[in-house]
Structure formats: structure tokens, C-alpha cells
Design an enzyme around this catalytic site. Structure first.
Site, PDB file in Angstrom:
ATOM      1  CB  CYS A 126       4.988   0.699  -7.322  1.00  0.00           C
ATOM      2  SG  CYS A 126       4.597   0.508  -5.598  1.00  0.00           S
ATOM      3  CG  HIS A 234       3.612   5.341  -5.251  1.00  0.00           C
ATOM      4  ND1 HIS A 234       2.399   5.333  -4.597  1.00  0.00           N
ATOM      5  CD2 HIS A 234       4.116   4.078  -5.136  1.00  0.00           C
ATOM      6  CE1 HIS A 234       2.172   4.124  -4.105  1.00  0.00           C
ATOM      7  NE2 HIS A 234       3.193   3.334  -4.410  1.00  0.00           N
TER       8      HIS A 234
HETATM    9  C1  2RA Z   1       2.995   0.194  -1.398  1.00  0.00           C
HETATM   10  N1  2RA Z   1       4.851  -0.279  -2.887  1.00  0.00           N
HETATM   11  O1  2RA Z   1       2.830   1.237  -2.030  1.00  0.00           O
HETATM   12  C2  2RA Z   1       3.984  -0.847  -1.869  1.00  0.00           C
HETATM   13  C3  2RA Z   1       3.324  -2.098  -2.319  1.00  0.00           C
HETATM   14  N2  2RA Z   1       2.501  -1.906  -3.422  1.00  0.00           N
HETATM   15  O2  2RA Z   1       2.389  -0.084  -0.367  1.00  0.00           O
END
Ligand code: 2RA
Length: 329
Positions: A126, A234
Site C-alpha cells: 500500500c 497512510h
Molecule cells: C502495513 N503495508 O501497513 C502494510 C501491510 N498492509 O502494515
């Protein structure tokens, strides 16, 4: 089209079902797949009820496409079995991403690499997807020399156990720990396990996957991945050095014209990307675009995306849409 969703009862699996319905993906039969303990469980998809089946049964049903989000071990063991049965697998785990003969795809960047022969296709991590989507068009114009990225990652990237831990800590109750430490009112500079070089797997994914997707091993990347107590998506502070100078307004224009990117960048109106806003959306939001005044040919930007959508489910389904639209399945 017969489509299997492997890991249908997990966080990403549930978002996959939501996005498949939202985008009206051409499904004639859905095959929800999960571990033995969930077999028989009913799930609803587009107003119809389906029973969860096990992996063996799912392979025997010969779906045209199998969307995997069930962890690396399951993918390593079962993706080849689906592929052998003629199914095209799009896998969200890290299991296949760095295999030389497997494609690592962000459709807006490199879907054209795909052929009928690709029966196991890897969906990038991601935090990689949102970064490379913004950087790919800039790399094309200005050639990237080096990327320094710090991530601020939602607990949903870890899964249900992490969300439960935050809720417990917020409520002041005890419960199972997804992390080594409290996440409420904290920031944990560790996403995934540490490798021998002192970086976490998450940080090295940003290094290795970026070079593979942009097909350029000369791009230097260094990363620090941090877990923060939020759920919307994120965020990433990205510092990128180019081979040549650039014009900040030209950068904004290039990003504005890039499919899948939304530029939110106006300090006069306090406009910039935030996970609270990105949550539930499929775009990658870019803002705080500004020249790094400490070094020539270098730019700072802030990139935010919902890690369960464009960071996982939506990107996976966009790959499937590309396969269908181009007669590759
Ligand atoms: C996380 N990108 O954010 C990794 C797995 N989804 O933990």
C-alpha cells in the site's frame, strides 16, 4: 465471470467485495474463500447471499480470476494451484512481488506489461502504490535520482487486531496486542519485522518495489515507516531529488493531469491531504508541494491515500479490470 475472493472475511477482503460492487465488476458468480474455520459462513454481495468455501473447493470451481488477500503463506501455497487450474491470480501479499518472473502492477503506471501468460500478478504494498503513483510521471519528466520517504501508517494496515488494540486502549480496557507497545497516544517506528540491515520489511518494500515498478534500479530510496493511531489511510512525507531542475507549478500541473491523483495544495486556504479526508476514497492525494531549499533539483511533497482502497483492494480490482478490458482473461 467467476471471481474468487481469497480472504473474503478479512479487512482487505471485505473492501474488495465493496469495491467490486461499487465498480460493478462483471461477476456472474462470486466465490468467497476463507480459512476452514469460516467455511459455511454466509456473506452478502450485491443483495445475494454466498457461502464461504475453502481453498480446495475454490480451486475446483475454476474461477477466471482469484483476488488474494490471505497472507504470504497461503498465497505461496495456493496461488500456483489456482494458476495451474487456469485462474489468473492477483495477490495482495508480498509473496510474489520480487519474483523476477512476476509482474508488480500499478495499472496507471505499468499495466501494459501484462500478458495472457501472467497467471500470478502481484499487487504492490500500500505505501508503495501511493508513492509511485505520484512519482512515476515526475520520474518520466525529471528523472529521479533519490527518494527519502517517511511514512505515517494507519493501524488498518496491520488488520483487525490492531484496530481492536487501539479501541481497547482508548477505552482503557485490556486486550490482545497487535503491537509490542501501546499505540494510543503513541507513534511506533516499526512496521513489520526488522531485517539484518536495521530497516523493517515495510521500509525495504518501499525501496525494492519502487525500483521494480519504475523499472530503474538506479533510483536510490531510503525509508522510515512509522505506525500511528489513525484509521483513514497512510500519509507520506516524500523528499525527491531529480537529475534536472523543475518548475513547481509544472510539477503541480503534471500531478493534476495524472489519472488517480488529486492535488490538494493551497496554503492560503489551508488545503492539504489528510487521512480523515482520504478515508473511503480511491484517489491518491498530493499536497505540500514545495522546493527543498536545502538542495538543488529537490522537491518535498505530502502524499495520502486510503491504504485499504487504492493501497490494496481498488488497485487489485483495477488490475482485474485491465485484464478484462484487454482480453487477457
Ligand atoms: C502495513 N503495508 O501497513 C502494510 C501491510 N498492509 O502494515
Amino acid at each position: 465471470m467467476k471471481v474468487a475472493v481469497v480472504g473474503a472475511t478479512g479487512m482487505v477482503g471485505e473492501v474488495m467485495l465493496q469495491v467490486l460492487a461499487e465498480r460493478n465488476f462483471p461477476i456472474t458468480e462470486l466465490i468467497p474463500v476463507a480459512s476452514e474455520k469460516s467455511v459455511g459462513k454466509e456473506i452478502e454481495f450485491k443483495g445475494k447471499k454466498y457461502s464461504v468455501v475453502g481453498l480446495e473447493t475454490a480451486v475446483s470451481m475454476k474461477p477466471e480470476i482469484a483476488l488474494f488477500s490471505a497472507g504470504g503463506e497461503t498465497s505461496l501455497a495456493w496461488a500456483p494451484k489456482f494458476a495451474k487450474a487456469g485462474t489468473t491470480v492477483i495477490d495482495n501479499s508480498s509473496a510474489w512481488r520480487m519474483h523476477a518472473d512476476k509482474k508488480l502492477i500499478v495499472p496507471e503506471i505499468n499495466a501494459s506489461e501484462l500478458t495472457k501468460e501472467d497467471k500470478i500478478i502481484a499487487n504492490p504494498n500500500c505505501s508503495t502504490i501511493q508513492m509511485v503513483l505520484a512519482l512515476a510521471p515526475l520520474h518520466k519528466k525529471y528523472n529521479i535520482k533519490r527518494i527519502i520517504v517517511s511514512t505515517y501508517q494507519s493501524i488498518t494496515g496491520t488488520g483487525v487486531k490492531a484496530v481492536q488494540q487501539l479501541e481497547n486502549e482508548y477505552a482503557g480496557t485490556k486486550g490482545e496486542m497487535a503491537y509490542k507497545y501501546q499505540i494510543h497516544r503513541n507513534a511506533i517506528p516499526q512496521c513489520d519485522v526488522f531485517e539484518d540491515n536495521g530497516y523493517t520489511k515495510e521500509e525495504m518494500k518501499l525501496v525494492r518495489e519502487t525500483q521494480k515498478i519504475l523499472s530503474d534500479k538506479t533510483i536510490a530510496v531510503t525509508a522510515t515507516a512509522v505506525r500511528v493511531p489513525i484509521v483513514g489511510g497512510h500519509s507520506e512525507a516524500v523528499n525527491v531529488e531529480f537529475s534536472t531542475d523543475f518548475d513547481v507549478n509544472d510539477v503541480r500541473k503534471i500531478l493534476h493531469e495524472t489519472p488517480g491523483i488529486v492535488v490538494q495544495d493551497n496554503t492560503d486556504t489551508f488545503t492539504y491531504p489528510m487521512p480523515l479526508y482520504a478515508h473511503g476514497k480511491d484517489d491518491v492525494f498530493v499536497g505540500r508541494i514545495r522546493r527543498d531549499e536545502s538542495q538543488p533539483n529537490t522537491l518535498n511533497m505530502w502524499i495520502v491515500a486510503d491504504n485499504l482502497r487504492k493501497g490494496a483492494a481498488t488497485n487489485t480490482i483495477q488490475i482485474a479490470e485491465y485484464l478484462v478490458a484487454n482480453g487477457l482473461v
